[in-house]
Design a protein around this motif. Sequence first.
Motif, mmCIF file in Angstrom:
data_model
loop_
_atom_site.group_PDB
_atom_site.id
_atom_site.type_symbol
_atom_site.label_atom_id
_atom_site.label_comp_id
_atom_site.label_asym_id
_atom_site.label_seq_id
_atom_site.Cartn_x
_atom_site.Cartn_y
_atom_site.Cartn_z
ATOM 1 N N VAL A 118 5.235 -42.163 -25.533
ATOM 2 C CA VAL A 118 6.280 -41.524 -25.102
ATOM 3 C C VAL A 118 6.367 -40.961 -23.963
ATOM 4 C CG1 VAL A 118 7.408 -42.538 -27.631
ATOM 5 C CG2 VAL A 118 7.345 -40.381 -27.232
ATOM 6 N N ASN A 119 7.699 -40.852 -23.388
ATOM 7 C CA ASN A 119 7.653 -39.944 -22.381
ATOM 8 C C ASN A 119 8.881 -38.740 -22.916
ATOM 9 O OD1 ASN A 119 6.870 -41.454 -20.085
ATOM 10 N ND2 ASN A 119 8.179 -42.906 -20.143
ATOM 11 N N ILE A 120 9.204 -38.357 -23.811
ATOM 12 C CA ILE A 120 10.118 -37.466 -24.412
ATOM 13 C C ILE A 120 10.516 -37.919 -26.396
ATOM 14 C CG2 ILE A 120 12.330 -38.572 -24.416
ATOM 15 C CD1 ILE A 120 13.459 -36.252 -22.552
ATOM 16 N N ALA A 121 10.483 -36.543 -26.348
ATOM 17 C CA ALA A 121 10.163 -36.023 -27.721
ATOM 18 C C ALA A 121 10.938 -34.817 -28.024
ATOM 19 C CB ALA A 121 9.771 -36.284 -28.462
ATOM 20 N N ILE A 122 12.190 -35.000 -29.024
ATOM 21 C CA ILE A 122 13.190 -34.105 -29.839
ATOM 22 C C ILE A 122 12.503 -33.630 -30.973
ATOM 23 C CG2 ILE A 122 15.084 -33.386 -29.861
ATOM 24 C CD1 ILE A 122 16.837 -35.302 -28.479
ATOM 25 N N VAL A 178 10.608 -47.551 -34.790
ATOM 26 C CA VAL A 178 10.135 -47.626 -33.823
ATOM 27 C C VAL A 178 8.664 -47.518 -33.211
ATOM 28 C CG1 VAL A 178 10.363 -48.680 -31.386
ATOM 29 C CG2 VAL A 178 12.130 -49.016 -32.261
ATOM 30 N N ARG A 179 7.827 -47.894 -33.149
ATOM 31 C CA ARG A 179 6.662 -47.258 -32.729
ATOM 32 C C ARG A 179 5.918 -47.600 -31.002
ATOM 33 N NH1 ARG A 179 7.191 -48.049 -38.567
ATOM 34 N NH2 ARG A 179 7.713 -45.909 -39.582
ATOM 35 N N GLN A 180 6.158 -48.122 -31.081
ATOM 36 C CA GLN A 180 5.587 -48.710 -29.910
ATOM 37 C C GLN A 180 6.719 -49.258 -28.559
ATOM 38 O OE1 GLN A 180 2.743 -49.616 -29.557
ATOM 39 N NE2 GLN A 180 2.663 -50.515 -31.720
ATOM 40 N N PHE A 181 6.602 -48.769 -27.795
ATOM 41 C CA PHE A 181 7.669 -47.994 -26.436
ATOM 42 C C PHE A 181 7.023 -48.894 -24.947
ATOM 43 C CE2 PHE A 181 7.605 -45.204 -29.981
ATOM 44 C CZ PHE A 181 9.446 -45.043 -30.024
ATOM 45 N N THR A 182 8.621 -49.112 -24.334
ATOM 46 C CA THR A 182 7.686 -49.373 -22.793
ATOM 47 C C THR A 182 7.753 -48.019 -22.014
ATOM 48 O OG1 THR A 182 10.157 -49.569 -22.030
ATOM 49 C CG2 THR A 182 9.530 -51.312 -23.339
ATOM 50 N N ASP A 183 7.055 -48.717 -20.935
ATOM 51 C CA ASP A 183 7.123 -46.717 -19.940
ATOM 52 C C ASP A 183 8.539 -46.616 -19.776
ATOM 53 O OD1 ASP A 183 4.448 -46.920 -20.464
ATOM 54 O OD2 ASP A 183 3.841 -48.278 -18.649
ATOM 55 N N ALA A 222 10.101 -39.215 -31.387
ATOM 56 C CA ALA A 222 9.712 -40.110 -31.006
ATOM 57 C C ALA A 222 10.791 -40.877 -29.798
ATOM 58 C CB ALA A 222 8.310 -40.898 -30.914
ATOM 59 N N LEU A 223 11.056 -40.611 -28.705
ATOM 60 C CA LEU A 223 11.972 -41.249 -28.034
ATOM 61 C C LEU A 223 11.388 -42.676 -27.132
ATOM 62 C CD1 LEU A 223 14.718 -38.845 -28.041
ATOM 63 C CD2 LEU A 223 14.482 -40.448 -29.652
#
Length: 167
Positions: free
Chosen positions: A69-73, A10-15, A141-142
Amino acid sequence: MSLLLERKSVRQFTDKVIEKELIDKILKSAMQAPSAHNQQPWEFIVVDNRELLDKLSLASTSAWMLKNVNIAIVPLIIPTEASPHFAVQDMAAATQNILLEATNLGIGSVWIGVYPLDERVNHIEEVLNITGGKHPFSMIALGYPQYDKETKIRYNSKRVHYNKLEE
Ligand SMILES: Cc1cc2nc3c(=O)[nH]c(=O)nc-3n(C[C@H](O)[C@H](O)[C@H](O)COP(=O)(O)O)c2cc1C
């Protein structure tokens, strides 16, 4: 549908921000991965700082989704003695567990390749202050997916051999 078939990059995310309990579940799943000699050659940096995510998005031309994204690991491969030759495979298993648990929780994810490409590794080490023989292995990316992606079945019987390769 099997979790395996549901997982897609997934490369397109909501906020929408991912709840901390869900990130904890994803990290627990990462650490359940199999590893050679059970050496667990990993640590994980959770990045939720906008400025750092933007800097990480410049690690390669294929890391741009970190801007969305707002977060990644960032799993780190750490020095081990038990079975160092297999540490890369252990890290791939841990990364895959992250993707699968994210899918299980309805969270979209994409694996961004890092290790062993020096340019990417060096950039990320500088941004995240990674030292001590530890190296970034991948970045995930999450976020919540903007839309559903269709599953395409990739099974190809020509890639399967029983007993020996045919001559
Ligand atoms: C080792 C590895 C490195 C990858 N690196 C990137 C990457 O840097 N950027 C990206 O957008 N996708 C990356 N991917 C995701 C692949 O492009 C994706 O898994 C593949 O196209 C199959 O699509 P699917 O994940 O939707 O099944 C990577 C996947 C793996 C396993």
